[in-house]
Design a protein around this motif. Structure first.
Motif, PDB file in Angstrom:
ATOM      1  N   ALA A  29      -4.594 -39.765  20.068  1.00  0.00           N
ATOM      2  CA  ALA A  29      -3.697 -39.217  19.044  1.00  0.00           C
ATOM      3  C   ALA A  29      -4.476 -38.658  17.852  1.00  0.00           C
ATOM      4  O   ALA A  29      -4.123 -37.600  17.310  1.00  0.00           O
ATOM      5  CB  ALA A  29      -2.706 -40.288  18.587  1.00  0.00           C
ATOM      6  N   LEU A  30      -5.534 -39.357  17.434  1.00  0.00           N
ATOM      7  CA  LEU A  30      -6.362 -38.866  16.329  1.00  0.00           C
ATOM      8  C   LEU A  30      -7.005 -37.524  16.695  1.00  0.00           C
ATOM      9  O   LEU A  30      -6.986 -36.576  15.907  1.00  0.00           O
ATOM     10  CB  LEU A  30      -7.447 -39.883  15.969  1.00  0.00           C
ATOM     11  CG  LEU A  30      -6.998 -41.143  15.251  1.00  0.00           C
ATOM     12  CD1 LEU A  30      -8.113 -42.185  15.254  1.00  0.00           C
ATOM     13  CD2 LEU A  30      -6.545 -40.820  13.827  1.00  0.00           C
ATOM     14  N   CYS A  31      -7.581 -37.455  17.883  1.00  0.00           N
ATOM     15  CA  CYS A  31      -8.211 -36.206  18.332  1.00  0.00           C
ATOM     16  C   CYS A  31      -7.185 -35.082  18.419  1.00  0.00           C
ATOM     17  O   CYS A  31      -7.449 -33.949  18.008  1.00  0.00           O
ATOM     18  CB  CYS A  31      -8.894 -36.410  19.681  1.00  0.00           C
ATOM     19  SG  CYS A  31     -10.359 -37.472  19.595  1.00  0.00           S
ATOM     20  N   GLN A  32      -6.023 -35.418  18.953  1.00  0.00           N
ATOM     21  CA  GLN A  32      -4.959 -34.425  19.069  1.00  0.00           C
ATOM     22  C   GLN A  32      -4.548 -33.901  17.687  1.00  0.00           C
ATOM     23  O   GLN A  32      -4.308 -32.705  17.512  1.00  0.00           O
ATOM     24  CB  GLN A  32      -3.774 -35.078  19.770  1.00  0.00           C
ATOM     25  CG  GLN A  32      -2.684 -34.148  20.206  1.00  0.00           C
ATOM     26  CD  GLN A  32      -1.638 -34.904  21.009  1.00  0.00           C
ATOM     27  OE1 GLN A  32      -1.452 -36.114  20.856  1.00  0.00           O
ATOM     28  NE2 GLN A  32      -0.945 -34.188  21.872  1.00  0.00           N
ATOM     29  N   ALA A  33      -4.503 -34.783  16.708  1.00  0.00           N
ATOM     30  CA  ALA A  33      -4.123 -34.376  15.352  1.00  0.00           C
ATOM     31  C   ALA A  33      -5.205 -33.508  14.698  1.00  0.00           C
ATOM     32  O   ALA A  33      -4.896 -32.655  13.861  1.00  0.00           O
ATOM     33  CB  ALA A  33      -3.845 -35.614  14.495  1.00  0.00           C
ATOM     34  N   LEU A  34      -6.458 -33.701  15.072  1.00  0.00           N
ATOM     35  CA  LEU A  34      -7.560 -32.916  14.503  1.00  0.00           C
ATOM     36  C   LEU A  34      -7.770 -31.585  15.224  1.00  0.00           C
ATOM     37  O   LEU A  34      -8.352 -30.656  14.658  1.00  0.00           O
ATOM     38  CB  LEU A  34      -8.862 -33.728  14.557  1.00  0.00           C
ATOM     39  CG  LEU A  34      -8.963 -34.892  13.588  1.00  0.00           C
ATOM     40  CD1 LEU A  34     -10.157 -35.773  13.949  1.00  0.00           C
ATOM     41  CD2 LEU A  34      -9.072 -34.392  12.164  1.00  0.00           C
TER      42      LEU A  34
END
Length: 192
Positions: A29-34
């Motif tokens: 989720a963090l990678c997707q948000a970045l």
């Protein structure tokens, strides 16, 4: 600089599959948000630099000029070879698109404050963002980095240096703060 991974935070004795999966899903989720901001930064940086160097040297193929270092000339040659393999035209825009983010050097940041417009500052910022980009785009863990919120703020600031309106053009709202603040427990699932 990027945070060093904290081994004591990755997997601790007694971690349940639920906790481990929660961290894994939170990292996704963090990678997707970045991803949208990192993608925009890479494209903006490459395109803005290409346009500036075309104007400066008065030729679209600035990368064929002898001022590049040997290793940089090798990267240009590899980009051209890749285009030849695909039977694509060796147009300047296509060659630049083939170059990796790390190969793009020099600055073209019109909205960067003048007091920061130093090669060392730009190199440091872009190097750190390139490392973050590589971790995100190569599916590596970032969830344990204590300075991840600062890196996200640096990423957004760098986008503004290219074009202040760029952040508004991203297709998704800024989700990073929400995803980061929720933490891994929000992503835990029962694993059987």
């Amino acid at each position: 600089m990027l945070s060093k991974p904290r081994l004591d935070k990755c997997c601790a004795p007694g971690d349940t599959p639920r906790v481990i999966l929660g961290r894994y899903l939170w990292n996704i989720a963090l990678c997707q948000a970045l991803y949208p901001a990192l993608h925009s930064l890479e494209v903006a940086f490459r395109n803005r630099l290409h346009e500036a160097l075309k104007l400066h040297f008065g030729v679209p193929s600035w990368f064929d000029m002898p001022w590049l270092l040997d290793r940089e000339q090798d990267k240009v040659a590899a980009a051209k070879q890749e285009l030849r393999k695909r039977n694509a035209p060796l147009e300047a825009d296509r060659v630049v698109a083939e170059l990796s983010f790390g190969d793009v050097i020099r600055q073209t940041l019109p909205h960067m404050p003048k007091h920061l417009r130093k090669r060392t500052e730009i190199n440091k910022r872009m190097h750190t963002l390139r490392l973050l980009r590589n971790r995100v785009f190569h599916y590596e863990p970032i969830w344990h980095w204590e300075d991840l919120p600062r890196q996200h703020a640096d990423l957004r600031q760098a986008l503004e240096w290219f074009e202040p309106e760029l952040l508004k053009l991203l297709c998704v709202p800024p989700l990073f703060e929400e995803v980061h603040s929720r933490g891994p427990a929000a992503y835990e699932l029962d694993v059987r």
